[in-house]
Design a protein around this motif. Structure first.
Motif, mmCIF file in Angstrom:
data_model
loop_
_atom_site.group_PDB
_atom_site.id
_atom_site.type_symbol
_atom_site.label_atom_id
_atom_site.label_comp_id
_atom_site.label_asym_id
_atom_site.label_seq_id
_atom_site.Cartn_x
_atom_site.Cartn_y
_atom_site.Cartn_z
ATOM 1 N N UNK A 223 0.860 -1.189 0.000
ATOM 2 C CA UNK A 223 0.000 0.000 0.000
ATOM 3 C C UNK A 223 0.892 1.234 0.000
ATOM 4 N N UNK A 224 0.799 2.062 -1.034
ATOM 5 C CA UNK A 224 1.597 3.296 -1.047
ATOM 6 C C UNK A 224 1.201 4.213 0.099
ATOM 7 N N UNK A 225 2.173 4.888 0.707
ATOM 8 C CA UNK A 225 1.911 5.818 1.796
ATOM 9 C C UNK A 225 2.512 7.178 1.456
ATOM 10 N N UNK A 226 1.849 8.222 1.926
ATOM 11 C CA UNK A 226 2.322 9.585 1.672
ATOM 12 C C UNK A 226 2.423 10.299 3.004
ATOM 13 N N UNK A 227 3.419 11.162 3.158
ATOM 14 C CA UNK A 227 3.520 12.007 4.344
ATOM 15 C C UNK A 227 3.140 13.408 3.903
ATOM 16 N N UNK A 228 2.044 13.928 4.459
ATOM 17 C CA UNK A 228 1.573 15.258 4.070
ATOM 18 C C UNK A 228 2.235 16.336 4.920
ATOM 19 N N UNK A 229 2.126 17.545 4.454
ATOM 20 C CA UNK A 229 2.626 18.684 5.221
ATOM 21 C C UNK A 229 2.037 19.941 4.623
ATOM 22 N N UNK A 230 1.844 20.954 5.471
ATOM 23 C CA UNK A 230 1.366 22.224 4.918
ATOM 24 C C UNK A 230 2.409 22.821 3.979
ATOM 25 N N UNK A 231 3.663 22.438 4.221
ATOM 26 C CA UNK A 231 4.759 22.899 3.379
ATOM 27 C C UNK A 231 4.940 21.868 2.252
ATOM 28 N N UNK A 232 4.593 22.267 1.006
ATOM 29 C CA UNK A 232 4.607 21.317 -0.115
ATOM 30 C C UNK A 232 5.965 20.630 -0.270
ATOM 31 N N UNK B 56 2.431 10.850 -11.124
ATOM 32 C CA UNK B 56 1.865 12.165 -10.793
ATOM 33 C C UNK B 56 0.395 12.014 -10.380
ATOM 34 N N UNK B 57 -0.343 11.318 -11.202
ATOM 35 C CA UNK B 57 -1.773 11.149 -10.919
ATOM 36 C C UNK B 57 -1.993 10.429 -9.603
ATOM 37 N N UNK B 58 -1.158 9.435 -9.376
ATOM 38 C CA UNK B 58 -1.333 8.653 -8.160
ATOM 39 C C UNK B 58 -1.025 9.480 -6.904
ATOM 40 N N UNK B 59 0.054 10.259 -6.964
ATOM 41 C CA UNK B 59 0.414 11.130 -5.828
ATOM 42 C C UNK B 59 -0.782 11.987 -5.449
ATOM 43 N N UNK B 60 -1.432 12.559 -6.475
ATOM 44 C CA UNK B 60 -2.487 13.540 -6.185
ATOM 45 C C UNK B 60 -3.785 12.874 -5.766
ATOM 46 N N UNK B 61 -3.993 11.667 -6.229
ATOM 47 C CA UNK B 61 -5.125 10.883 -5.756
ATOM 48 C C UNK B 61 -4.963 10.589 -4.258
ATOM 49 N N UNK B 62 -3.762 10.133 -3.898
ATOM 50 C CA UNK B 62 -3.492 9.755 -2.508
ATOM 51 C C UNK B 62 -3.549 10.979 -1.593
ATOM 52 N N UNK B 63 -3.043 12.082 -2.088
ATOM 53 C CA UNK B 63 -2.993 13.327 -1.321
ATOM 54 C C UNK B 63 -4.410 13.749 -0.918
ATOM 55 N N UNK B 64 -5.290 13.775 -1.916
ATOM 56 C CA UNK B 64 -6.672 14.185 -1.654
ATOM 57 C C UNK B 64 -7.346 13.224 -0.690
ATOM 58 N N UNK B 65 -6.984 11.971 -0.832
ATOM 59 C CA UNK B 65 -7.560 10.923 -0.006
ATOM 60 C C UNK B 65 -7.196 11.065 1.472
ATOM 61 N N UNK B 66 -5.969 11.505 1.733
ATOM 62 C CA UNK B 66 -5.461 11.535 3.103
ATOM 63 C C UNK B 66 -5.689 12.870 3.797
ATOM 64 N N UNK C 219 -13.911 22.153 15.885
ATOM 65 C CA UNK C 219 -12.558 22.005 15.336
ATOM 66 C C UNK C 219 -12.330 20.680 14.639
ATOM 67 N N UNK C 220 -13.166 19.690 14.904
ATOM 68 C CA UNK C 220 -12.889 18.460 14.152
ATOM 69 C C UNK C 220 -14.146 17.682 13.771
ATOM 70 N N UNK C 221 -14.012 17.015 12.674
ATOM 71 C CA UNK C 221 -15.080 16.144 12.216
ATOM 72 C C UNK C 221 -14.564 14.723 12.346
ATOM 73 N N UNK C 222 -14.327 14.073 11.226
ATOM 74 C CA UNK C 222 -13.794 12.724 11.302
ATOM 75 C C UNK C 222 -12.272 12.783 11.406
ATOM 76 N N UNK C 223 -11.716 12.065 12.342
ATOM 77 C CA UNK C 223 -10.258 12.075 12.468
ATOM 78 C C UNK C 223 -9.655 11.004 11.563
ATOM 79 N N UNK C 224 -8.331 11.132 11.370
ATOM 80 C CA UNK C 224 -7.637 10.185 10.493
ATOM 81 C C UNK C 224 -7.553 8.802 11.134
ATOM 82 N N UNK C 225 -7.960 7.791 10.389
ATOM 83 C CA UNK C 225 -8.072 6.444 10.934
ATOM 84 C C UNK C 225 -6.721 5.724 11.063
ATOM 85 N N UNK C 226 -5.759 6.021 10.170
ATOM 86 C CA UNK C 226 -4.419 5.427 10.348
ATOM 87 C C UNK C 226 -3.851 5.926 11.655
ATOM 88 N N UNK C 227 -4.035 7.212 11.867
ATOM 89 C CA UNK C 227 -3.472 7.809 13.074
ATOM 90 C C UNK C 227 -4.106 7.208 14.324
#
Lengths: 562, 562
Positions: free
Chosen positions: A419-428, A545-555, B276-284
């Motif tokens: 399962x691919x995993x992404x680490x998000x951040x407010x800083x792109x 590229x498409x996959x990164x952005x799919x996962x990003x929106x998802x998380x 401040x919150x709705x659904x929280x992240x489930x992995x977390x």
């Protein structure tokens, strides 16, 4: 829970452990063990995970980095085993409630289930592209995080710093690393010597590094040596045999004195150097004479203890000319203070006058070494002013990476259980690129590298002559079609674990150094220049590229403005 | 020439070697060996020399430095011996013309004829005052130069950096050193952990340093741990026994879910935290729950993987409240990104609301740890903004000494054969203070240190209650009469060689740390402040002042203007 028996190691020739015996599996952060325990407790420790080791920004305001430290990482992984003493210490460091089965698990742990793909050491590398891809059971790979990042971070930083110093100094100069005393600890010093050599330096002053890695050694003497003498009268054994062994000069001290008197004349006559010296310093003269008696074939002198032009240079020339009478060629001088551009030119003139006046062939080409807090900026300034330095000895600024003392490599989970995993951040710039990936370098018509591209593991590789769309990983509008002339896959298998795959050899340091120098020469000059270099492009395939952005929106949580 | 037999070591209990086994007599600059050979060749190697190890300027724009690294130096000196392999390597590194007698000399060499006086480790120290005074045969003391300077430079720099971070953070905060992965090599990491603890930090994440030096260890988990989970469904063993062992909760996962639903309400009601919150992240949520199942007594959570206030904190509170039901007290949270001042205050409010709404005693006082590229400036900014952080985890900027990555200790000859020596320079700050010296710290009425004074070896010591004229070493007009209330001699004998003198004990790290903290508290506040601190005065006696200037005039060449 599973208890793994102490099995045989992965096949292949045994690798020695890391250079520094303190690099053990305990050289890691405590949280790697608490996580390992939590994974084990959740029966999750054997889940297959993929981590990328990469950096986010090139150091020193530049647009390239040299990847270094790989060999030490692989040697560490190949020998990764806990001793009973380690396990007992971990036991005492974790809460008392931790179950014993976990320590049995650690007892059997090695890296036979780990696979490491990496870019060859000494390669020019760029942000976001994985330098190493580490795949294996999640608990053990996490334990590797801290030591691998530690071993790559400083190694790559200082190799890059060395390459940048070489770039400014130019190919024709000799570069010596003199940083041991100012390095961040003993290992900082030894690492500096190794990786500065890798990045293009020619030699080091560090004897231990010379012994460990076969790096050429260089050195002269210090100011203390000069001031430890009082006068030439204290020299007891004054005899020196000729270079060809034909005869012996019984009073070398007097021969030096004779030459010192002789060179006063032409110096006084010479327009440029008129009256530059009267009486020279006698401690210095004694020190130089003694040093020449000890090393007649390689006489080098530090000439700035008292006054370069009024004492150091005349004293050096007198000794060098006396040596010349006996068939020896002096090695040169070192300047360690003052205006190096000006002084080196004055010294060169002095040498040329000596050559001309006394007919000593190539005396004017005598080596001039400069040291004293040199860095990229001062080298650049020296170039602009014009100088006559042949060799630079560089210490503090080089080895401590004064301009930026940390690189900031990270180690991010990109896949677990397929399962691919992404680490998000407010800083792109801190968002990680998910998936187990392949990485390619695409070359253009002129032989220069055009860009790097990352794809998913199972995508078709880019092919020479075939057009491919390369996309910026995070910026929709930034994309370009590329038709590569040559495609190079970057990640190679350096640790196959027990997968049966072939393992890339770890080449000797000299070969890595040559690769590094070649690589740097093959880069497009605008990426390399010091002022406003052009960023090298790092891209992803459209699919990734498409996959990164799919996962990003998802998380990412959806914001709510109120 | 003299061949010294392998004699017994200096008396006293045997000292272990340096922590890093790579610190051997070869960890030095090549020129120390070429000089040793030249001394030997001139039969000058046994001449008694005195060298001072000192620095010229306090780091980080401050007015104080912590002296560190002494124990490693003494352990190095106590075990200074060449192996046959070392000697063979030195032989091959020197010109072939070097005589064999020199290598026999090296074979017998140890530090039994060396004496080392030093300021106790962990003392607050100042420029120009010798931290160590090394006396012995000139050749062997020269060989010690590079390793001693290496061992003191970074140790003192990073201990000082730690003390400065402690000063800004304040006494009440917990400070954790988290720098291993960004340190300059493995030893940079281990040294950082040791010397940051010495300078006032409370714990480290570095397990190896914990084992080597007994430093308390701390750690939570990483972002990768959080993203390695998918959802609470994957948790297999959901049971957790109560803290008092009285009963077991069979489905801790559901208990957490129940709490997560309950806390939605008060959060929506609360003015500050409304919606401040709705659904929280489930992995977390899965990761936190698993971590709590592994460490119910010390549950800590990294709360910024997805979104601190909308996911991390509600998830943490749900787990912490479920633990509370079973009699466990959660340990706290860690913030590793974003606006730490703002977030810590929001988190504190959230905790307080939980405490009030659900009557969970001291939930509002839950520990908040902050990390993410912290340094002196960001700590200062956090103080100014107001924050609710209890514990700081500090890495890169601390251990690489980002603000100034090198100290610049030097090692200068001050006397040979009872003849004082001076090193001149056009830059007055680089002129060395000649003579074998004694150094004193004079204290005033309020108990603060007033100034340090250096005198010649045989001058009378300053006495409490007696007026003494203290002079700036290089500035004629700067002088002051001082009547000290207390006089402390700074240099103590840490290595008597075979002189028969008593050797100062090397205290345990914990004691050095306490000494350091005490010392810092006893400094006058204006020397310690971050902005425009007052320089601490370092002076010489009138006798020494006069001698310095006599020697200076004697050695400096007279200029000639034309």
């Amino acid at each position: 829970m599973e208890v793994k028996a102490n099995g045989p190691r992965a096949p292949g020739p045994a690798l020695p452990g890391p250079t520094n015996p303190m690099v053990t599996p305990l050289l890691t952060d405590l949280y790697q063990f608490t996580m390992a325990y939590a994974y084990w407790k959740a029966t999750k420790h054997q889940e297959r995970a993929v981590f990328d080791l990469y950096f986010r920004r090139n150091p020193f305001g530049g647009e390239y980095t040299i990847f270094a430290g790989l060999e030490e990482c692989i040697r560490f992984i190949a020998n990764f085993r806990f001793t009973e003493a380690d396990i007992s210490f971990i036991h005492d460091s974790l809460p008392g409630s931790c179950e014993n089965g976990f320590f049995d698990y650690l007892r059997g742990l090695d890296c036979s289930e780990v696979e490491v793909y990496a870019i060859p050491e000494g390669t020019v590398v760029f942000p976001k592209v994985p330098l190493m891809r580490i795949e294996g059971p999640v608990a053990v790979v996490q334990l590797l995080e801290t030591p691998l990042v530690n071993l790559v971070n400083y190694a790559s930083l200082v190799a890059t710093n060395a390459a940048r110093h070489r770039f400014v100094a130019g190919k024709s100069k000799l570069l010596l690393e003199f940083g041991l005393r100012r390095a961040q600890g003993p290992d900082g010093g030894i690492g500096a010597s190794k990786y500065c050599y890798m990045g293009g330096f020619d030699a080091t002053s560090n004897v231990a590094a010379g012994k460990l890695f076969g790096i050429p050694l260089r050195g002269t003497h210090s100011h203390a040596f000069v001031s430890s003498f009082m006068s030439p009268d204290e020299i007891i054994d004054k005899s020196l045999q000729c270079a060809d062994g034909s005869r012996s000069c019984e009073d070398f001290v007097s021969l030096v004195q004779t030459w010192l008197n002789k060179i006063q004349h032409p110096m006084q006559r010479s327009k440029t150097l008129r009256g530059t010296f009267g009486e020279t310093n006698q401690s210095e003269l004694a020190a130089f004479t003694s040093y020449a008696l000890a090393f007649p074939k390689s006489f080098l002198a530090l000439v700035d203890t008292y006054d370069v032009m009024r004492s150091g240079i005349p004293n050096f020339c007198a000794v060098a000319l006396a040596l010349n009478d006996l068939g020896y060629k002096a090695g040169g001088v070192r300047l360690d203070s003052g205006d190096l551009a000006y002084l080196s030119c004055e010294v060169r003139k002095f040498f040329s006058v000596i050559e001309k006046e006394f007919g000593v062939a190539s005396f004017g080409k005598m080596n001039i070494t400069a040291s004293n807090d040199l860095n990229e900026e001062t080298l650049d300034a020296l170039n602009k002013q014009g100088h006559e330095v042949d060799t630079f000895g560089i210490g503090t600024y080089l080895v401590t990476c004064f301009a930026q003392p940390a690189l900031g490599c990270v180690f991010k989970l990109v896949e677990i259980n397929n399962q691919p995993r992404i680490k998000l951040s407010e800083d792109v710039s801190k968002v990680s690129i998910p998936c187990k990936k392949r990485c390619y370098r695409l070359y253009g018509r002129e032989g220069y590298a055009l860009l790097d591209i990352m794809t998913g593991e199972n995508e078709q590789a880019p092919k020479a002559g075939e057009r491919i769309l390369c996309r910026h990983p995070f910026s929709e509008s930034k994309r370009a079609y590329v038709v590569p002339q040559k495609v190079e896959e970057l990640l190679k298998c350096y640790w196959p674990g027990s997968s049966g795959k072939a393992r890339e050899e770890l080449p000797p340091l000299k070969d890595i150094r040559e690769r590094c120098i070649e690589q740097l020469e093959q880069m497009r000059p605008d990426h390399m220049r010091r002022l406003n270099p052009t960023p090298y492009k790092v891209s992803v395939s459209t699919k990734l590229y498409d996959f990164i952005h799919f996962l990003w929106l998802n998380e990412a949580p959806v914001g709510e403005l109120q």
